[in-house]
Design an enzyme around this catalytic site. Sequence first.
Site, PDB file in Angstrom:
ATOM      1  CD1 TRP A 101      -1.948  -2.318   1.842  1.00  0.00           C
ATOM      2  CD2 TRP A 101      -2.830  -1.513  -0.050  1.00  0.00           C
ATOM      3  NE1 TRP A 101      -2.845  -3.246   1.356  1.00  0.00           N
ATOM      4  CE2 TRP A 101      -3.393  -2.782   0.207  1.00  0.00           C
ATOM      5  CE3 TRP A 101      -3.234  -0.814  -1.191  1.00  0.00           C
ATOM      6  CZ2 TRP A 101      -4.346  -3.366  -0.634  1.00  0.00           C
ATOM      7  CZ3 TRP A 101      -4.172  -1.391  -2.029  1.00  0.00           C
ATOM      8  CH2 TRP A 101      -4.717  -2.644  -1.755  1.00  0.00           C
ATOM      9  CG  ASP A 167      -3.736   3.293   4.078  1.00  0.00           C
ATOM     10  OD1 ASP A 167      -4.822   3.000   4.623  1.00  0.00           O
ATOM     11  OD2 ASP A 167      -3.327   2.750   3.031  1.00  0.00           O
ATOM     12  CE  LYS A 191      -8.715  -4.242   2.816  1.00  0.00           C
ATOM     13  NZ  LYS A 191      -7.864  -3.140   2.508  1.00  0.00           N
TER      14      LYS A 191
HETATM   15  C1  LIG Z   1      -7.243  -2.479   1.248  1.00  0.00           C
HETATM   16  C2  LIG Z   1      -6.287  -1.388   1.541  1.00  0.00           C
HETATM   17  C3  LIG Z   1      -6.169  -0.256   0.699  1.00  0.00           C
HETATM   18  C4  LIG Z   1      -6.968  -0.102  -0.572  1.00  0.00           C
HETATM   19  O1  LIG Z   1      -8.249   0.289  -0.265  1.00  0.00           O
HETATM   20  P1  LIG Z   1      -9.325   0.593  -1.408  1.00  0.00           P
HETATM   21  O2  LIG Z   1     -10.470   1.071  -0.583  1.00  0.00           O
HETATM   22  O3  LIG Z   1      -9.574  -0.686  -2.126  1.00  0.00           O
HETATM   23  O4  LIG Z   1      -8.784   1.641  -2.293  1.00  0.00           O
HETATM   24  C5  LIG Z   1      -5.283   0.720   1.062  1.00  0.00           C
HETATM   25  N1  LIG Z   1      -4.528   0.624   2.177  1.00  0.00           N
HETATM   26  C6  LIG Z   1      -4.622  -0.440   3.006  1.00  0.00           C
HETATM   27  C7  LIG Z   1      -3.781  -0.482   4.242  1.00  0.00           C
HETATM   28  C8  LIG Z   1      -5.499  -1.477   2.713  1.00  0.00           C
HETATM   29  O5  LIG Z   1      -5.579  -2.532   3.529  1.00  0.00           O
END
Ligand SMILES: *Cc1c(COP(=O)(O)O)cnc(C)c1O
Length: 355
Positions: A101, A167, A191
Amino acid sequence: MKKHNFYAGPAILPEEVKKKTSESLIDFAGMGLSVMEISHRSSQWVECMNRAFSLAKELLSIPEGYEILFLTGGASSQFYMSAMNLLDTNEKAGYINTGTWSNKAIPEAALFGSVIEIGSSKDNNYKYVPKNLNKSDVKYVHYTSNNTVFGTQFHDLPDTSAPLVADMSSDIFSKPIDISRHNLIYCGAQKNMGPAGVTLVIVNKEALGKTGRTIPTMLDYRTHIKKDSMFNTPPVLPIYVSMLTMQWVKDNGGVNAMEKRNKAKAELLYNEIDKNELFYGFVAKEDRSLMNACFGLHNESLKDDFLSMADQAGICGIQGHRSVGGFRASMYNAMNIESVEVLVNVMQSFSQKYG
Ligand SMILES: *Cc1c(COP(=O)(O)O)cnc(C)c1O
């Protein structure tokens, strides 16, 4: 048979939330209409939206001066939107590279200013969290708090005096966070917070409006702040389910209780990984994620046998990410410890049979 959902994302939701959602799909708030059919300007919806804001604020103890947004475009859109709103062309941002990511976030930020990789665990295939950061003078430091793919997690905030941008897609609401150290936090819901389709953003208002650039209306956080995330039609259903999930977190003791549950689940599984002679963990022990445990078999040729034994016990979603291999067991908030016990029992039976 009862299913034990270890998928990494989209991921497990609490039973109560699914049940309540299924009712509201037919009749929302006694309106005789589905939550998917009503106007987002209706008082019943506005009340729901306000409930979502106040639950996020309460659960995370979000201080004054911060705004909460529910946006679309996933965490992936925040890779560029964060830099577009926070970083001027002649400024530098520090990024900590902990895998998949971060590697997606870095080039997006570089479209808007300079990016310095102030730490990276690439040298050992992202099996640890870098702690000794290059102390460059940067506008902010970006980190991925939980690395969903590689199974590492920041258990302490990065060692820097710069404001943080995070993030937190895969560990939001899993433990308390010091929001005040951050200028921005973003997370895709699918998630640990709800279904795909909504992205939670927490932003320090002070940090906005400092770049010289003109930002398209929809990509400017200030647009959505001004309109309480309803400048355009919000993703009503994902926000609704996220709101119910936040309510579930609150009813179950809040983020402190979640942290305790998550630690107990992770400890149970990692203990078995360490004790069982057939298995081993992929990442540095001190950086192991409480959310996603990545592990493998010393004898890889037994992989399909293990997957099929797990499948027979109702376990799903433990196939490792294609870039890492092995197994990945995701144990988000909504997972009960009983499901982890089922997985541990399967590992024990497996070692009795093949050990
Ligand atoms: C799944 C994930 C993403 C991507 O998320 P989207 O909503 O599909 O764009 C980004 N960062 C992390 C840490 C993730 O687990």
